[in-house]
Scaffold this motif. Sequence first.
Motif, PDB file in Angstrom:
ATOM      1  N   THR A 214       0.828  -1.209   0.000  1.00  0.00           N
ATOM      2  CA  THR A 214       0.000   0.000   0.000  1.00  0.00           C
ATOM      3  C   THR A 214       0.858   1.253   0.000  1.00  0.00           C
ATOM      4  OG1 THR A 214      -1.797  -1.180   1.115  1.00  0.00           O
ATOM      5  CG2 THR A 214      -1.809   1.217   1.267  1.00  0.00           C
ATOM      6  N   LEU A 215       1.896   1.275   0.828  1.00  0.00           N
ATOM      7  CA  LEU A 215       2.749   2.463   0.891  1.00  0.00           C
ATOM      8  C   LEU A 215       3.475   2.691  -0.431  1.00  0.00           C
ATOM      9  CD1 LEU A 215       4.035   4.798   2.430  1.00  0.00           C
ATOM     10  CD2 LEU A 215       5.790   3.205   3.237  1.00  0.00           C
ATOM     11  N   SER A 216       4.060   1.654  -1.004  1.00  0.00           N
ATOM     12  CA  SER A 216       4.807   1.845  -2.254  1.00  0.00           C
ATOM     13  C   SER A 216       3.889   2.263  -3.399  1.00  0.00           C
ATOM     14  CB  SER A 216       5.587   0.583  -2.614  1.00  0.00           C
ATOM     15  OG  SER A 216       4.750  -0.544  -2.679  1.00  0.00           O
ATOM     16  N   ALA A 217       2.666   1.707  -3.438  1.00  0.00           N
ATOM     17  CA  ALA A 217       1.709   2.116  -4.468  1.00  0.00           C
ATOM     18  C   ALA A 217       1.281   3.566  -4.269  1.00  0.00           C
ATOM     19  CB  ALA A 217       0.496   1.189  -4.458  1.00  0.00           C
ATOM     20  N   ALA A 218       1.101   3.966  -3.015  1.00  0.00           N
ATOM     21  CA  ALA A 218       0.718   5.356  -2.740  1.00  0.00           C
ATOM     22  C   ALA A 218       1.830   6.322  -3.135  1.00  0.00           C
ATOM     23  CB  ALA A 218       0.367   5.518  -1.255  1.00  0.00           C
ATOM     24  N   ILE A 219       3.084   5.941  -2.883  1.00  0.00           N
ATOM     25  CA  ILE A 219       4.201   6.796  -3.301  1.00  0.00           C
ATOM     26  C   ILE A 219       4.199   6.957  -4.814  1.00  0.00           C
ATOM     27  CG2 ILE A 219       6.720   6.974  -3.427  1.00  0.00           C
ATOM     28  CD1 ILE A 219       6.815   5.479  -0.731  1.00  0.00           C
ATOM     29  N   ALA A 220       4.021   5.847  -5.534  1.00  0.00           N
ATOM     30  CA  ALA A 220       3.995   5.924  -7.003  1.00  0.00           C
ATOM     31  C   ALA A 220       2.871   6.837  -7.484  1.00  0.00           C
ATOM     32  CB  ALA A 220       3.839   4.530  -7.594  1.00  0.00           C
TER      33      ALA A 220
END
Length: 266
Positions: A214-220
């Motif tokens: 979730t965090l990495s997708a939100a950063i992207a």
Amino acid sequence: MAIPNILTIAGSDPSGGAGIQADLKTIAANGAYGMSVITALTAQNTRGVDAVHVVPTGFVKDQMLSIAEDIRVDAIKIGMLANAETVLAVAEGLGRFADIPVVLDPVCVSTSGARLLEPDAIDALKDRLIPLASVLTPNLPEAGELLGAPVPSSIQDMENAADALLRMGSGSVLLKGGHLSGASSCDLLVASNTRSWLRAERIDTQNTHGTGCTLSAAIAAQIPRQGSLLQAVGAAKDYVHGAIVHSGLLSVGHGHGPVNHGWNRN
């Protein structure tokens, strides 16, 4: 500006808490349009991973090529890659996406403890994919695996590990400190000439399934919308914090439940 198009390259989680399913929900909740390349199918729920079926690497490359030939991509998130062959296929496929920010989440082990990246794939990840990443987002156990070293267990360990990871060639490293104890969860963002600590209140909950995805997708999703990487990471962390805080509104499974990906859209 047009709504950003975000491509996630990852495995499927049929329970919806992690992987492709979590990424697409997260991308939408952060105001972007999500697309996906599936690298593996898993049979899993909140209690654990029961089986993994790796997608043939030729078909992984076919999926990437189909997107590249037709659709503008503004940022890419990479998650579960399963084995060395898939790592190499994705690295090759990224050649069709020049100058596009890449957020690499080096998924090694699931929240429940299941192995999601074969040990012999670590070298391929370090040699071929990490140097292509704009942001590398390991948690502390993943940092230990990548470095072939003990898991960082202190703030000083995190600083040393983040610097060592940065030397592997990515543009920046977000080292996630959630495995440390304390009232705050501290993450460290380092680049060639910057070092920033990002802190958030630690939430007492077992609803942590898929937080890394979730965090990495939100950063992207936030990178095309923000003026700097630090702002994008900050906005993504705020979103994930809210998703954890509001996870109690869900009733999904009997193990490590998911976060509430749609909390800010309700």
